[in-house]
Design an enzyme around this catalytic site. Structure first.
Site, mmCIF file in Angstrom:
data_model
loop_
_atom_site.group_PDB
_atom_site.id
_atom_site.type_symbol
_atom_site.label_atom_id
_atom_site.label_comp_id
_atom_site.label_asym_id
_atom_site.label_seq_id
_atom_site.Cartn_x
_atom_site.Cartn_y
_atom_site.Cartn_z
ATOM 1 N N ASP A 1 1.817 -7.828 -7.150
ATOM 2 C CA ASP A 1 2.479 -7.246 -6.172
ATOM 3 C C ASP A 1 2.031 -5.686 -5.936
ATOM 4 O OD1 ASP A 1 4.650 -6.319 -4.747
ATOM 5 O OD2 ASP A 1 6.251 -6.882 -5.824
HETATM 6 C C1 BGC Z 1 7.305 -5.863 -2.827
HETATM 7 C C2 BGC Z 1 6.760 -7.215 -2.427
HETATM 8 C C3 BGC Z 1 6.138 -6.938 -1.079
HETATM 9 C C4 BGC Z 1 5.038 -5.890 -1.236
HETATM 10 C C5 BGC Z 1 4.122 -5.560 0.041
HETATM 11 C C6 BGC Z 1 6.571 -4.702 -2.711
HETATM 12 O O1 BGC Z 1 7.047 -3.415 -3.009
HETATM 13 O O2 BGC Z 1 7.959 -6.121 -4.085
HETATM 14 O O3 BGC Z 1 7.879 -8.041 -2.141
HETATM 15 O O4 BGC Z 1 5.598 -8.167 -0.499
HETATM 16 O O5 BGC Z 1 5.767 -4.965 -1.631
HETATM 17 O O6 BGC Z 1 5.144 -4.867 0.996
#
Ligand code: BGC
Length: 723
Positions: free
Chosen positions: A261
């Site tokens: 993530d």
């Molecule tokens: C989120 C993800 C997301 C990523 C990119 C993160 O903060 O938890 O679900 O895909 O950011 O935007």
């Protein structure tokens, strides 16, 4: 002699460079392409492909013509293009897209085919935008109604989530776009999401929380998976050896890439050895812009390269990551069959509307006097003045919410759609305000303005002969929004008081709620009709109006239990330790008794049970019959309009040596029936329906005792038969 050696070296070199470029041959088996590509890459090139080179891309190998991976959020449509190296919009003018309904809405359709339609349509938009990896879908379990991201997931039941996610992934990946199923795993709350350590039993982990991910890997062959921010066993899930190398890769045979993530990587050694394959989003702005931390400083960049060069970590560890990344590239960016895709096509809007219509759940529908029909579908001849009250009648619900925010080309609001159908009969009062959707901050609301909006709505209500209230949650911080949970189970912005006062003025009142979570309904007895709409995307207004008007018969069923009171959710009795945790430790003390499993275990009656949803017609179930392993039931449409019914099939293990839920969902079938029509629906109890994770043996076992089968139209409306 010297001459001979030099010529031999030259010959070897030419042999190497002229070696058939298997990796570029789309007809060659992927594993051979991967092996060949790795054999040509330098250590540095290998390092380059396993971490970000921009906010949403990871590098390819330009020297070899190996493409980079373009990723994007997810999960309800393609996110607006951002600048290469920041979270700021790139201000493109050609990145307006269709917002599809939220995944909770998709789950509420209980329609596997529609899930395939969704996966196909949304991946076509990703392909058209040149994306290789779609950051979604999400299948974290809706354990608490306060989870700010529940709308991005598929409800409280692992079987329903699994059955819905598999066709989605299969049809999306057919288009050469990888799904990145997220967030693996136990990211079930947003409070302390970066640090909270989740403690739970192995059986709860396997049966409830891992199961949809396992099915995505084993049955749908998902290409990528996103590690979650939180910890399990004190280690971040983005590089948790036991989780990623053990369960995911060894036990389930996952052959794709684990993507962190964004900012979820915290340590080089763990990232290198703990199963992470692509590091994304470390720190907010790389490349010296806002921080000293550059892409080369990523944990899986220079620091890892150094460990390889010093021989502290063997090259095979790096090669394995590279193999997984290359596999993903060959399956997507360099897949000759990758779809060109399309953006904002008629078919996409139609998919959006159909999914929305089937996901809307009719929770209540009664007549306002004895002689009348139920209030819905609306009989327009009866009403001359229809007052629409509520901010969600006009507010964009595709903006805000965090990474799932979308920039749409064209949205139809509920008010617009109602005006299009009922024309001048429609009047509108905003009724309340929720302020702006500011990420990480709750906007301040002026109490005087709130009071004035309410007064206006109540005054208009006195002249109306029908009220349609359109409210619920929205995408503000501390509502349905990433990086924060809801502050409580009650609706905000004084909506309860407003609904109560409106209902006292006019009993012909329909309540339409948007939101990814359940909420308390102190006014439920005073309103005649209630629809819950989740989030419906670009076609929200049209989908809603087709249900209100009766053009489409509602058929959505709840993928999550609506409790009468917050205290009734199974974990709440264990107070803060079970949510949101104490000192960043959270204990899932309710164990496998999540959602309806917990309500039934605790013998607590919900307000609206899991699997519940009404229709404009009625269905009669015959007596279930058993033949061998197969249980059948006749279902008849006893009403006056055609409708769809989801027949749910639950099993209870009657004599298990270990404590088990009363019953668990094991199958379902959605059928369409004309008035008077009867269809027989059969379910077969195979071994896979009898699996359970044993506390005693700490592994999956097959139950072989007597079973009770429960069949019906919701978890609380079932007939039972012994098997
Ligand atoms: C989120 C993800 C997301 C990523 C990119 C993160 O903060 O938890 O679900 O895909 O950011 O935007």
């Amino acid at each position: 002699m010297k001459k001979i050696i030099v010529s031999a070296i030259l010959l070897l070199l030419t042999m190497n460079t002229t070696k058939a470029q298997v990796y570029l041959d789309p007809q060659a088996p992927i594993e051979e392409r991967v092996k060949d590509a790795i054999s040509r890459m330098t250590t540095h090139e290998k390092i380059q492909v396993i971490h970000a080179q921009s906010k949403f891309t990871s590098a390819g190998v330009p020297r070899l013509g190996i493409r980079q991976l373009n990723m994007d959020d997810g999960p309800h449509g393609v996110r607006e293009e951002l600048e290469w190296n920041t979270w700021n919009p790139a201000k493109w003018t050609n990145d307006f897209i269709v917002a599809f309904p939220s995944l909770t809405c998709l789950a509420a359709t209980w329609n596997r085919e529609l899930s395939a339609t969704y996966g196909n349509a949304v991946s076509e938009e990703f392909a058209f935008r040149g994306k290789d990896v779609m950051l979604g879908p999400g299948v974290n379990i809706q354990r608490t109604p306060l989870n700010g991201r529940a709308f991005e997931y598929m409800g409280e039941d692992p079987y329903l989530a699994s059955e819905m996610v598999v066709p989605y992934i299969q049809s999306a990946q057919k288009n050469g776009v990888a799904c990145c199923i997220k967030h693996f795993v136990l990211n079930d709350q947003e409070t302390d999401r970066f640090a909270v350590n989740v403690n739970l039993s192995n059986r709860a982990l396997h049966e409830i929380y891992l199961e949809p991910f396992r099915r995505a890997v084993v049955d749908a062959h998902v290409y990528t998976i996103m590690g979650s921010y939180n910890m399990w066993k004190g280690v971040h899930c983005c590089h948790n050896d036991e989780l990623l190398n053990g369960i995911l890769k060894r036990d389930w045979g996952f052959d794709g890439a684990v993507i962190s993530d964004w900012g979820g990587t915290t340590d080089t050694w763990q990232a290198a050895t703990g199963g992470l394959d692509i590091e994304m989003g470390s720190y907010t702005d790389g490349k010296l812009k806002e921080s000293e931390f550059t892409y080369d400083d990523y944990y899986l960049a220079r620091p890892f390269e150094k460990l390889i060069e010093e021989g502290k970590i063997p090259m095979e560890v790096l090669d394995e990551k590279v193999a997984r990344v290359l596999r993903t590239i060959f399956r997507t960016a360099m897949n000759p069959d990758k779809a060109i895709g399309s953006q904002c096509s008629d078919a996409h809007y139609e998919a959006c509307r159909t999914i929305g219509e089937e996901g809307i759940v009719l929770l209540k529908n009664v007549a306002t006097s004895k002689k009348e029909h139920p209030l819905l579908p609306l009989d327009p001849t009866k009403y001359n003045k229809i007052l629409v009250v509520g901010e969600n009648a006009t507010r964009s619900l595709t903006q805000g919410g965090g990474s799932s925010e979308l920039k749409t080309l064209h949205d139809v609001s509920p008010l617009e759609a109602l005006q299009a159908l009922y024309g001048d009969k429609i009047d509108h009062a905003q009724g309340y305000t929720s302020g702006r959707a500011i990420y990480d901050q709750v906007d301040r609301i002026d109490p005087a303005r709130q009071a004035a909006l309410k007064t206006e709505a109540l005054e208009k209500a006195r002249n109306a002969d029908l009220i349609i209230f359109i409210g619920g949650l929205n995408k503000n911080h501390r509502q349905d929004c990433e990086n924060g949970d809801r502050e409580g189970y009650a609706l905000s912005f004084d909506q309860n008081e407003l609904i109560g006062e409106l209902a006292a003025i006019q009993q012909n009142m329909v309540v339409v709620m948007f939101g990814g979570n359940p909420y308390a309904m102190p006014w439920i007895d005073s309103v005649a009709a209630l629809l819950h709409c989740w989030y419906l995307g670009s076609e929200a207004g049209n989908a809603l109006v087709n249900i209100l008007s009766g053009k489409v018969c509602p058929s959505g069923k709840l993928p999550v239990t609506f409790a009468k009171r917050y205290e009734h959710y199974p974990y709440v009795k264990y107070i803060n330790e079970s949510y949101p945790g104490v000192n960043k430790q959270v204990y899932y003390k309710e164990d496998i008794y999540v959602g309806y499993r917990g309500f039934e275990h605790d013998k607590v009656e919900p307000l609206f049970p899991f699997g519940f949803g009404l229709s404009y017609t009625t269905f009669k179930y015959g007596k279930p019959t058993v033949a061998g392993n197969t249980v059948s039931v006749d279902v008849t449409n006893t009403g006056e309009v055609e409708g769809k019914e989801t027949i749910q099939f639950y099993i209870g293990f009657e004599k298990c040596p270990e404590d088990r839920p009363l019953k668990e969902l094991k199958d379902f079938r959605k059928i369409s029936l004309k008035p008077g029509e009867t269809k027989k629906v059969s379910f077969t109890v195979g071994k896979e329906k009898l699996r359970y994770y044993s506390i005693a043996s700490d592994k999956w076992e097959t139950y072989d005792g007597p079973c009770k089968i429960y069949i019906g139209g919701s978890s609380a409306n079932v007939q039972s038969i012994k098997l």
